[in-house]
Design an enzyme around this catalytic site. Structure first.
Site, PDB file in Angstrom:
ATOM      1  CE  LYS A  23     103.686  56.435  44.785  1.00 28.63           C
ATOM      2  NZ  LYS A  23     104.445  55.191  44.956  1.00 28.63           N
TER       3      LYS A  23
ATOM      4  CE1 TYR B  20     101.671  55.942  51.532  1.00 27.83           C
ATOM      5  CE2 TYR B  20     102.355  56.697  49.674  1.00 27.83           C
ATOM      6  CZ  TYR B  20     101.849  55.828  50.563  1.00 27.83           C
ATOM      7  OH  TYR B  20     102.743  54.578  50.703  1.00 27.83           O
TER       8      TYR B  20
ATOM      9  CG  ASP C  98     107.146  63.231  49.445  1.00 33.18           C
ATOM     10  OD1 ASP C  98     107.663  62.992  48.398  1.00 33.18           O
ATOM     11  OD2 ASP C  98     106.184  62.254  50.119  1.00 33.18           O
TER      12      ASP C  98
END
Length: 542
Positions: free
Chosen positions: A515, A393, A487
């Site tokens: 995040k 993701y 990532d």
């Protein structure tokens, strides 16, 4: 076309369509289970309904796939009734039935006729084998190919005899040297698929470092709950579910009322997450009004233990005092858009110190950080293609909402959600994470690849941590001028202060964050080597 033949034609075409979209074979699924029970979510079913309309010229809505035509069996029957013959594959011509023959009283072994094998001149001193390794002496290579073809012919005949089968005279032609290139794998099935989205899987390259292959697990369809003989829930299951729904909806009735009140004007994909028709009355979001530490409180006054912690980003729990106090102080001073905060440079310096990178920049989300990393890698390398892996993701922008499936010996890339044009698949190479075959494909197309994007520990498969694979990727990227992007929007700073890079002992060229970096506040960050990040200061970036 007879009804039985039409059913078979519909099933064959639907099987091909499903394989193309999801990578799953219809024959491997429980065709009496609903699409939701098989694990296909609402976004996929919307895409599936659009593909059915395009392929069969029959409109099948998402709602129909949920309520009226909920299983593969029902869908096949519906399409067989509604689709016209001209959109279905041509049925094979029916052969006249052979007249029945009485079996002999005693089985008589029948000899298997064999096609004479053409003699081959001996190969002197292994010349063909040497030529095959060096690429020289075409004639001897053709002899070797001829010999191999003959051996395969003999093996086929031997297998036929062992299984009790027979071959009609002339059924197998004598092996002849082929004029076609040895690597031509084009098949009839391949010609029906957009060639721009297909990539031939190259043969194994033994010069690559051997990487342990992880256990392969299928992601998606799963076994439905055990049902009664009539396909419904057992009486015990039904009673338990009804009682549970009644208790749950009473306990959270205000959340359910809010969902119903705002459904017509509030589009919320999480509001239907986990939807099943049998428990639809309890599919709605819980509305919370307070959070602190490990606890949440909803609009009905219920207290919950928060095991998700904002999808893992709140390492210090909900609303930690030191973050809440800092946000309150800044709000009192003002939040300006445009001018730069004096804290920005200081935070960038601390981020580089923590991650071992040279320069950093900030944006609004992790998705924006990933977008910037891909763009910078193209700017630096002058190449356009990019690689990432199934199951990862990387955000919610179109370039990373693609997936791939294997069709024969080719990889087919397709949009993972409706609304994404197929043209975007031309620059993306989507491979299997941790699979040694992926290394070979990357090496084969290295001259066109600008970057490799990696979710080091995939949130969908946290147990897959292929350290050797990651190091092999690092070697390939250094050898072929490919930007290595990690990532760490989700994994950042968890296993070590330097994140997954420090944990796995890898120095990436660029790393994305988000995040957890904001502790609950929206933020994105990109850190990397100066030679890549310098593109942000160049006029070509604007």
């Amino acid at each position: 076309m007879s009804s039985s033949v039409k059913l078979d034609s519909v099933k064959a075409k639907l099987k091909s369509l499903l394989l193309d979209l999801s990578g799953f074979d219809l024959e491997e699924l429980d065709q009496s289970a609903t699409f939701l029970e098989l694990g296909f979510d609402s976004l996929f079913l919307i895409q599936f309904s659009q593909a059915i309309k395009k392929g069969f010229k029959v409109k099948v809505s998402f709602r129909q796939l949920i309520e009226q035509i909920p299983t593969p069996t029902a869908l096949i029957q519906h399409l067989a009734e509604k689709a016209s013959d001209d959109v279905l594959p041509a049925a094979p011509a029916e052969q006249p039935a052979a007249a029945p023959q009485a079996p002999p009283s005693q089985p008589v072994p029948q000899p298997v006729p064999m096609q004479p094998i053409q003699p081959l001149q001996p190969i002197q001193n292994g010349a063909a084998f040497n030529a095959l390794q060096t690429g020289a002496a075409t004639g001897t290579v053709e002899e070797l190919k001829h010999l191999m073809a003959q051996q395969l012919q003999v093996m086929s005949l031997q297998l036929s005899m062992l299984t009790g089968g027979g071959l009609a005279p002339g059924a197998m032609p004598a092996a002849q040297p082929s004029d076609q290139p040895a690597d031509d794998h084009t098949s009839q099935d391949d010609t029906s698929t957009d060639s721009k989205a297909l990539m031939v899987i190259p043969p194994r390259d033994e010069t690559l470092k051997e990487v342990p292959k992880p256990e392969r697990r299928r992601f998606g369809p799963y076994k439905p709950v055990k049902k009664a003989d009539d396909g419904g829930l057992t009486e015990q299951q039904k009673a338990h579910l009804e009682e549970f729904i009644a208790r749950y909806t009473e306990k959270t009735k205000t959340s359910k009322e809010l969902a119903a009140r705002h459904r017509s004007h509030f589009a919320d994909p999480r509001g239907i997450y986990g939807f099943r028709k049998i428990w639809k009355e309890m599919v709605y979001q819980i509305n919370t009004v307070k959070s602190k530490g490990s606890k949440l409180w909803d609009v009905d006054g219920n207290e919950y233990i928060d095991i998700a912690m904002g999808f893992g980003l709140n390492l210090f729990g909900q609303s930690p005092d030191f973050i809440t106090d800092a946000v309150r102080e800044q709000l009192e001073r003002g939040v300006e858009v445009g001018p730069q905060s004096p804290l920005a440079g200081e935070v960038a310096e601390l981020l580089c110190e923590l991650t071992g990178q040279e320069r950093a920049t900030f944006c609004n989300t992790g998705s924006e950080a990933v977008m910037a990393a891909i763009r910078l890698s193209r700017l630096y390398t002058g190449k356009t293609k990019y690689v990432y892996f199934n199951g990862a993701y990387h955000g919610n922008f179109e370039q990373v909402l693609l997936r791939s499936s294997k069709i024969g010996n080719r990889i087919h890339v397709s949009p993972a959600t409706p609304g994404i044009p197929h043209s975007l698949t031309e620059e993306a190479i989507i491979l299997d994470y941790g699979d040694p075959a992926s290394l070979e494909i990357i090496k084969e197309h290295a001259d066109d690849i600008a970057c490799i994007l990696i979710e080091t520990v995939q949130s969908s498969k946290p147990d897959l941590q292929p350290k050797e694979f990651l190091h092999a990727l690092r070697t390939l990227t250094e050898e072929h001028d490919i930007v290595y992007i990690m990532d760490e929007v989700i994994s950042g700073f968890r296993a070590a202060p330097g994140g997954a890079q420090e944990w796995f002992g890898i120095n990436a060229d660029m790393t994305t964050y988000g995040k957890v970096l904001g502790g609950g506040m929206p933020i994105g960050a990109l850190a990397g080597k100066a030679k890549y990040m310098d593109g942000l200061d160049s006029g070509s970036w604007n």
